[in-house]
Design an enzyme around this catalytic site. Structure first.
Site, PDB file in Angstrom:
ATOM      1  N   HIS A 468      37.579  48.609  20.754  1.00 48.27           N
ATOM      2  CA  HIS A 468      36.897  49.502  21.688  1.00 48.27           C
ATOM      3  C   HIS A 468      35.419  49.147  21.893  1.00 48.27           C
ATOM      4  CE1 HIS A 468      40.141  52.574  20.321  1.00 48.27           C
ATOM      5  NE2 HIS A 468      40.587  51.817  21.294  1.00 48.27           N
TER       6      HIS A 468
HETATM    7  C1  FAD Z   1      44.537  44.864  21.894  1.00 51.42           C
HETATM    8  C2  FAD Z   1      43.892  46.070  22.520  1.00 51.42           C
HETATM    9  C3  FAD Z   1      44.418  47.339  22.272  1.00 51.42           C
HETATM   10  C4  FAD Z   1      43.815  48.455  22.839  1.00 51.42           C
HETATM   11  N1  FAD Z   1      44.442  49.663  22.722  1.00 51.42           N
HETATM   12  C5  FAD Z   1      43.963  50.712  23.421  1.00 51.42           C
HETATM   13  C6  FAD Z   1      44.703  51.919  23.484  1.00 51.42           C
HETATM   14  O1  FAD Z   1      45.807  52.031  22.942  1.00 51.42           O
HETATM   15  N2  FAD Z   1      44.175  52.954  24.193  1.00 51.42           N
HETATM   16  C7  FAD Z   1      42.960  52.855  24.809  1.00 51.42           C
HETATM   17  O2  FAD Z   1      42.512  53.846  25.386  1.00 51.42           O
HETATM   18  N3  FAD Z   1      42.250  51.713  24.780  1.00 51.42           N
HETATM   19  C8  FAD Z   1      42.752  50.631  24.144  1.00 51.42           C
HETATM   20  N4  FAD Z   1      42.082  49.453  24.187  1.00 51.42           N
HETATM   21  C9  FAD Z   1      40.792  49.390  24.909  1.00 51.42           C
HETATM   22  C10 FAD Z   1      40.937  49.467  26.416  1.00 51.42           C
HETATM   23  O3  FAD Z   1      42.072  48.759  26.855  1.00 51.42           O
HETATM   24  C11 FAD Z   1      39.653  48.933  27.048  1.00 51.42           C
HETATM   25  O4  FAD Z   1      38.569  49.732  26.635  1.00 51.42           O
HETATM   26  C12 FAD Z   1      39.688  48.930  28.577  1.00 51.42           C
HETATM   27  O5  FAD Z   1      40.823  48.262  29.049  1.00 51.42           O
HETATM   28  C13 FAD Z   1      38.428  48.249  29.097  1.00 51.42           C
HETATM   29  O6  FAD Z   1      38.495  48.167  30.496  1.00 51.42           O
HETATM   30  P1  FAD Z   1      37.448  47.285  31.312  1.00 51.42           P
HETATM   31  O7  FAD Z   1      37.771  47.498  32.739  1.00 51.42           O
HETATM   32  O8  FAD Z   1      36.081  47.571  30.824  1.00 51.42           O
HETATM   33  O9  FAD Z   1      37.743  45.779  30.866  1.00 51.42           O
HETATM   34  P2  FAD Z   1      39.092  44.947  30.953  1.00 51.42           P
HETATM   35  O10 FAD Z   1      40.263  45.840  31.158  1.00 51.42           O
HETATM   36  O11 FAD Z   1      39.105  44.055  29.764  1.00 51.42           O
HETATM   37  O12 FAD Z   1      38.955  44.112  32.299  1.00 51.42           O
HETATM   38  C14 FAD Z   1      38.051  43.057  32.499  1.00 51.42           C
HETATM   39  C15 FAD Z   1      38.718  42.116  33.502  1.00 51.42           C
HETATM   40  O13 FAD Z   1      37.751  41.227  34.029  1.00 51.42           O
HETATM   41  C16 FAD Z   1      38.310  39.929  34.069  1.00 51.42           C
HETATM   42  N5  FAD Z   1      37.189  38.990  34.039  1.00 51.42           N
HETATM   43  C17 FAD Z   1      36.305  38.777  33.047  1.00 51.42           C
HETATM   44  N6  FAD Z   1      35.392  37.873  33.397  1.00 51.42           N
HETATM   45  C18 FAD Z   1      35.695  37.494  34.668  1.00 51.42           C
HETATM   46  C19 FAD Z   1      35.099  36.573  35.577  1.00 51.42           C
HETATM   47  N7  FAD Z   1      34.025  35.870  35.255  1.00 51.42           N
HETATM   48  N8  FAD Z   1      35.677  36.421  36.798  1.00 51.42           N
HETATM   49  C20 FAD Z   1      36.788  37.134  37.141  1.00 51.42           C
HETATM   50  N9  FAD Z   1      37.382  38.016  36.300  1.00 51.42           N
HETATM   51  C21 FAD Z   1      36.841  38.205  35.076  1.00 51.42           C
HETATM   52  C22 FAD Z   1      39.190  39.861  32.844  1.00 51.42           C
HETATM   53  O14 FAD Z   1      40.139  38.819  32.918  1.00 51.42           O
HETATM   54  C23 FAD Z   1      39.810  41.249  32.860  1.00 51.42           C
HETATM   55  O15 FAD Z   1      40.968  41.297  33.645  1.00 51.42           O
HETATM   56  C24 FAD Z   1      42.642  48.312  23.633  1.00 51.42           C
HETATM   57  C25 FAD Z   1      42.115  47.043  23.879  1.00 51.42           C
HETATM   58  C26 FAD Z   1      42.722  45.920  23.341  1.00 51.42           C
HETATM   59  C27 FAD Z   1      42.152  44.562  23.638  1.00 51.42           C
END
Ligand code: FAD
Length: 536
Positions: A468
């Site tokens: 997280h």
């Molecule tokens: C293994 C795991 C288990 C988890 N379990 C839970 C759970 O059970 N419940 C919960 O609430 N949370 C959980 N989390 C946390 C939750 O999933 C994250 O907090 C949330 O998905 C974050 O969302 P985000 O949009 O910030 O980033 P992300 O969902 O990580 O999205 C970022 C995106 O940007 C893309 N990206 C990055 N750099 C670039 C670039 N330069 N150009 C183009 N694209 C790019 C990436 O490929 C990715 O698709 C978990 C996380 C992980 C890794």
């Protein structure tokens, strides 16, 4: 050069919500750029797939931290989704929101509009809760949220053990009472994972005003003066530019949104100059304020076949479960592994829980990357909900193809270790309760460890992330804030950050639902520019 009104970088939990919501207006054009692929395969759709996608690099950036001083200089594994849906395509699907006071604190530190009362409508507008229909839940949103489809009898064992250890039960962690133990609701429908992509993007791909480019890795934001004008990205071996008429929105996640800002000349001026990057805006807070849930896992072996394992009988059971999943979309293949858990207080006088538990129906050790997880057993994770330690994401080099340096500085504040030691003892009290007696096998790694000094040593040797990380593009005011309360980057125009990185403080729960809420609210603010406030 291709031109769109909104260019969204990163198709993860936040990026998919934004693309889906902004493209509801047929008069605006939206392009979503995602570095990974479409991820429309069984590894993502079948919940059990996470046992392969979390440890392996198929759809996963698989980052590592820098050596952690307080953790015996170990480099900790940091999985992150690299696919449409982002981390919601490989996470444990747990749907929790944290504690209302978490959001009231965001508002109190200079972020008008982000109090619990003000964010609850955005949690609800995204949610399609298939079980709870009350004031705390939405039923019409795109994101299905459901009770577990596994029906695992070990849930009842865990709940009984916790009650025997004198902890309460919570029927709904997102309802009136967060405190207690219970079975987590999950982002699934009909026994399948419903990532943010499946909820917000896939149903809308036919919209003529929505373009989704996969395999497109953004390298930096382009500027005309201080106005963000587009992005430069690599796709299919070529470098291309894309123009944004209205805004560029970074949703690349806690590690890569600050990386992209720094690559674009926004960050600590001196550090950027040292790497030969021209400074567009000195914002020393970019990459700082990294917070994460550090976690210790107590593990027992057990012979029970309701616990996932690769014994000959376990494999026969799994094959039966495979058939059941094909017909009914129920049973073991619906597992999110961390099926139950809770939010508990180490001291009853505390105003809110300070620890979270995840009860896993399997041996979970080293993110499933060792052979031990093939044995049958159960694990109880415990993490500190609001760590005092603060770390940083920085650039290793000016090369956009390189991973950033990730330093969560785990346990750099000694209060986190003290609390984790108390959490270890609390978790062990539950595992030692009579309800587990018929199942309890050998305790792995921690047998015979009782003194505080030995528990500390074990934590330093074995603690891992529970995934997280937040806070590296902190929302707020002052020298170290990166975005304002409308998520606009301070000191430039036409650029927002919308993802987990904007959280000023880590919330007391799992971070996926809060990240999607942030994007729901951001979409509203972007649509209603006049209500969004001006960037400083
Ligand atoms: C293994 C795991 C288990 C988890 N379990 C839970 C759970 O059970 N419940 C919960 O609430 N949370 C959980 N989390 C946390 C939750 O999933 C994250 O907090 C949330 O998905 C974050 O969302 P985000 O949009 O910030 O980033 P992300 O969902 O990580 O999205 C970022 C995106 O940007 C893309 N990206 C990055 N750099 C670039 C670039 N330069 N150009 C183009 N694209 C790019 C990436 O490929 C990715 O698709 C978990 C996380 C992980 C890794």
């Amino acid at each position: 050069m291709r031109i769109f009104d909104y260019v969204i970088v990163g198709g993860g939990s936040a990026g998919c919500v934004l693309a889906g919501r902004l493209s509801e207006d047929p008069d605006v054009s939206v392009c979503l750029l995602e570095a990974g692929g479409a991820g429309r395969n069984w590894l993502v759709r079948v919940p059990f797939g996470l046992v392969l996608t979390v440890p392996a690099p198929f759809i996963n950036w698989g980052f590592k931290t820098v050596p952690q001083t307080q953790l015996n200089r170990r480099r900790l594994y940091q999985p992150r989704g690299r696919v449409l849906g982002g981390s919601s395509a490989l996470n444990a699907m747990i749907y929790t929101r944290g504690h209302p006071s978490d959001y009231d604190r965001w508002a109190a530190v200079g972020n008008p509009g982000w109090s619990w009362r003000e964010v609850l409508p955005y949690f609800k507008s995204g949610e399609n809760n298939l079980n709870f229909h009350d004031d705390y839940h939405g039923v019409d949103g795109p994101q299905p949220v459901s009770d577990a489809f596994t029906g695992n009898p070990m849930h009842a064992v865990f709940l009984e053990a916790a009650q025997q250890a004198c902890y309460p039960v919570s029927c709904d962690f997102n309802g009136t009472q967060q405190e207690g133990v219970g079975v987590y609701q999950v982002t699934q429908r009909d026994g399948e994972r419903w990532s943010a992509s499946r909820a917000y993007l896939e149903p809308n791909l036919c919209r003529p005003n929505l373009t989704v480019l996969t395999g497109a890795r953004v390298q930096r934001v382009l500027f005309e003066g201080r106005q963000a004008s587009g992005v430069q990205y690599r796709r299919g071996g070529h470098t291309e530019n894309m123009r944004a008429r209205r805004e560029v929105i970074l949703s690349a996640g806690t590690f890569q949104s600050p990386q992209l800002l720094m690559l674009s000349g926004i960050g600590d001026g001196q550090a950027l100059q040292n790497l030969g990057i021209e400074v567009l805006r000195h914002l020393p807070g970019v990459g700082a304020n990294l917070q994460d849930h550090l976690d210790y896992t107590l593990i027992h072996r057990a012979r029970n076949l309701d616990l996932i394992g690769a014994s000959p009988r376990g494999i026969r059971r799994f094959m039966r479960e495979l058939g059941r999943y094909r017909c009914e979309r129920r049973g073991m293949l619906c597992t999110n592994v961390a099926e139950a858990g809770g939010f508990l207080k180490t001291d009853t006088s505390l105003p809110r829980p300070d620890l979270q538990l995840h009860f896993c129906v399997a041996i979970v050790h080293n993110h499933g990357r060792t052979l031990q997880h093939l044995w049958h057993g159960y694990s109880l994770h415990v993490c500190v909900l609001r760590p005092a330690s603060r770390g940083r994401v920085s650039l290793a080099r000016s090369d956009p193809g390189k991973a950033p340096l990730i330093d969560p500085a785990y346990l750099s504040d000694p209060r986190d270790l003290e609390l984790l030691v108390r959490g270890f003892k609390l978790a062990r009290r539950i595992l030692e309760a009579p309800a587990f007696t018929p199942y309890r096998g050998r305790e792995l790694f921690s047998a015979g460890v009782v003194s505080d000094a030995d528990i500390c040593a074990l934590i330093r040797a074995r603690a891992e992330t529970i995934y997280h990380p937040v806070g590296t593009c902190r929302m707020g005011r002052g020298d170290f804030a990166v975005v304002d309360a409308s998520l606009k980057v301070h000191g430039v125009q036409g650029l927002r950050v919308v993802d987990a990185s904007v959280m000023p403080t880590l919330i007391g729960g799992n971070t996926n639902a809060p990240t999607m809420m942030i994007a729901e609210k951001a979409a509203d603010m972007i649509r209603d520019q006049s209500g969004a406030g001006a960037s400083t």
